[in-house]
Design a protein around this motif. Structure first.
Motif, PDB file in Angstrom:
ATOM      1  N   ASN A   5       0.299  -1.279   0.407  1.00  0.00           N
ATOM      2  CA  ASN A   5      -0.333   0.261  -0.117  1.00  0.00           C
ATOM      3  C   ASN A   5       0.890   1.183  -0.055  1.00  0.00           C
ATOM      4  N   VAL A   6       0.465   2.066  -0.951  1.00  0.00           N
ATOM      5  CA  VAL A   6       0.987   3.524  -1.023  1.00  0.00           C
ATOM      6  C   VAL A   6      -0.184   4.587  -0.886  1.00  0.00           C
ATOM      7  N   THR A   7       0.275   4.826   0.210  1.00  0.00           N
ATOM      8  CA  THR A   7      -1.175   6.253   0.605  1.00  0.00           C
ATOM      9  C   THR A   7      -0.030   7.652   0.481  1.00  0.00           C
ATOM     10  N   LEU A   8      -0.710   8.871  -0.309  1.00  0.00           N
ATOM     11  CA  LEU A   8       0.076   9.439  -0.849  1.00  0.00           C
ATOM     12  C   LEU A   8      -0.535  11.154  -0.751  1.00  0.00           C
ATOM     13  N   ILE A   9      -0.753  12.361   0.191  1.00  0.00           N
ATOM     14  CA  ILE A   9      -1.225  13.188   0.712  1.00  0.00           C
ATOM     15  C   ILE A   9      -0.594  14.285  -0.536  1.00  0.00           C
ATOM     16  N   LEU A  10      -0.533  15.045  -1.627  1.00  0.00           N
ATOM     17  CA  LEU A  10      -1.215  15.914  -2.335  1.00  0.00           C
ATOM     18  C   LEU A  10      -1.328  17.304  -2.145  1.00  0.00           C
ATOM     19  N   GLU A  11      -0.520  18.023  -3.098  1.00  0.00           N
ATOM     20  CA  GLU A  11      -1.486  19.352  -2.519  1.00  0.00           C
ATOM     21  C   GLU A  11      -2.408  20.029  -3.969  1.00  0.00           C
ATOM     22  N   ASP A  12      -3.716  19.960  -3.409  1.00  0.00           N
ATOM     23  CA  ASP A  12      -4.911  19.495  -3.953  1.00  0.00           C
ATOM     24  C   ASP A  12      -4.118  20.570  -5.773  1.00  0.00           C
ATOM     25  N   ALA A  13      -3.433  21.605  -5.921  1.00  0.00           N
ATOM     26  CA  ALA A  13      -2.934  22.208  -7.205  1.00  0.00           C
ATOM     27  C   ALA A  13      -2.426  20.805  -7.966  1.00  0.00           C
ATOM     28  N   ALA A  14      -2.066  19.843  -7.436  1.00  0.00           N
ATOM     29  CA  ALA A  14      -1.302  18.808  -8.098  1.00  0.00           C
ATOM     30  C   ALA A  14      -2.323  17.838  -8.647  1.00  0.00           C
ATOM     31  N   ALA A  15      -3.188  16.896  -8.160  1.00  0.00           N
ATOM     32  CA  ALA A  15      -3.768  15.819  -7.618  1.00  0.00           C
ATOM     33  C   ALA A  15      -4.213  15.651  -8.932  1.00  0.00           C
ATOM     34  N   GLU A  16      -5.264  16.295 -10.032  1.00  0.00           N
ATOM     35  CA  GLU A  16      -5.541  15.809 -11.253  1.00  0.00           C
ATOM     36  C   GLU A  16      -4.446  15.392 -11.577  1.00  0.00           C
ATOM     37  N   GLU A  17      -3.330  16.559 -11.720  1.00  0.00           N
ATOM     38  CA  GLU A  17      -2.575  15.830 -13.443  1.00  0.00           C
ATOM     39  C   GLU A  17      -1.544  14.179 -12.424  1.00  0.00           C
ATOM     40  N   TRP A  18      -1.711  13.953 -10.684  1.00  0.00           N
ATOM     41  CA  TRP A  18      -1.689  13.242 -10.611  1.00  0.00           C
ATOM     42  C   TRP A  18      -2.237  11.668 -10.930  1.00  0.00           C
ATOM     43  N   LEU A  19      -3.397  11.929 -10.414  1.00  0.00           N
ATOM     44  CA  LEU A  19      -4.231  10.908 -10.946  1.00  0.00           C
ATOM     45  C   LEU A  19      -4.190  11.028 -12.615  1.00  0.00           C
ATOM     46  N   GLN A  20      -3.816  11.853 -13.359  1.00  0.00           N
ATOM     47  CA  GLN A  20      -4.320  11.410 -14.452  1.00  0.00           C
ATOM     48  C   GLN A  20      -2.964  10.419 -15.080  1.00  0.00           C
ATOM     49  N   TRP A  21      -1.324  10.986 -14.658  1.00  0.00           N
ATOM     50  CA  TRP A  21      -0.376  10.139 -14.163  1.00  0.00           C
ATOM     51  C   TRP A  21       0.133   9.104 -13.567  1.00  0.00           C
ATOM     52  N   MET A  22      -0.532   8.750 -12.784  1.00  0.00           N
ATOM     53  CA  MET A  22      -0.754   7.457 -12.315  1.00  0.00           C
ATOM     54  C   MET A  22      -1.576   6.468 -12.926  1.00  0.00           C
ATOM     55  N   GLN A  23      -2.977   6.320 -13.444  1.00  0.00           N
ATOM     56  CA  GLN A  23      -3.482   6.322 -14.650  1.00  0.00           C
ATOM     57  C   GLN A  23      -3.159   5.212 -15.321  1.00  0.00           C
ATOM     58  N   ASN A  24      -2.221   6.302 -16.110  1.00  0.00           N
ATOM     59  CA  ASN A  24      -1.545   6.278 -17.774  1.00  0.00           C
ATOM     60  C   ASN A  24      -0.102   5.713 -17.598  1.00  0.00           C
ATOM     61  N   VAL A  25       0.317   6.195 -16.309  1.00  0.00           N
ATOM     62  CA  VAL A  25       2.384   5.797 -16.727  1.00  0.00           C
ATOM     63  C   VAL A  25       2.425   4.863 -15.775  1.00  0.00           C
TER      64      VAL A  25
END
Length: 103
Positions: A5-25
Motif C-alpha cells: 500500500n502506498v498512501t500519498l497526500i498531495l497538494e490540491d493543485a497537483a492532484a488531478e495531474e497526478w491522478l492522470q499520471w498514475m492511471q496512464n503511466v
C-alpha cells in the motif's frame, strides 16, 4: 499473499495531474514489472489531512516478489515520482499480509 500500500497526500493543485499520471503511466509501469498480480487505486474521502489523499494498492503473491520489486524496480519508479512532484506530496508505504478467514 501480501498487499503493498502506498498512501500519498498531495497538494490540491497537483492532484488531478497526478491522478492522470498514475492511471496512464505509473501504475502500468509498476504492473509491467511482473511482480504484482493486481492493483487498485482509491481516494480517501474522509482524510483529516490537508490536500487530497490517495492509496495505490498492489497485490503480490510472495515476499520474494515484493523484495525483488523493492530492489530492482522501486528505486527508479520512486525517483520518477519524486522528480515529477517534488515538494508537492508526502508518501507512506506499508506491506500487509492477507489473513485467511476462519472457517
Amino acid at each position: 499473499m501480501f498487499l503493498y500500500n502506498v498512501t500519498l497526500i498531495l497538494e490540491d493543485a497537483a492532484a488531478e495531474e497526478w491522478l492522470q499520471w498514475m492511471q496512464n503511466v505509473h501504475i502500468p509501469q509498476v504492473m509491467a514489472t511482473g511482480m504484482f498480480i493486481s492493483n487498485r487505486l482509491l481516494k480517501v474521502v474522509d482524510s483529516p489531512n490537508e490536500g487530497v489523499t490517495y492509496c495505490s494498492q498492489y497485490v503480490v503473491e510472495s515476499l520474494d516478489h515484493y523484495n525483488q520489486y523493492q530492489e530492482t524496480f522501486a528505486p527508479a519508479l520512486q525517483a520518477e515520482l519524486n522528480e515529477k512532484y517534488k515538494n508537492r506530496f508526502v508518501a507512506y508505504r506499508s506491506l500487509m499480509e492477507f489473513i485467511p478467514p476462519t472457517p
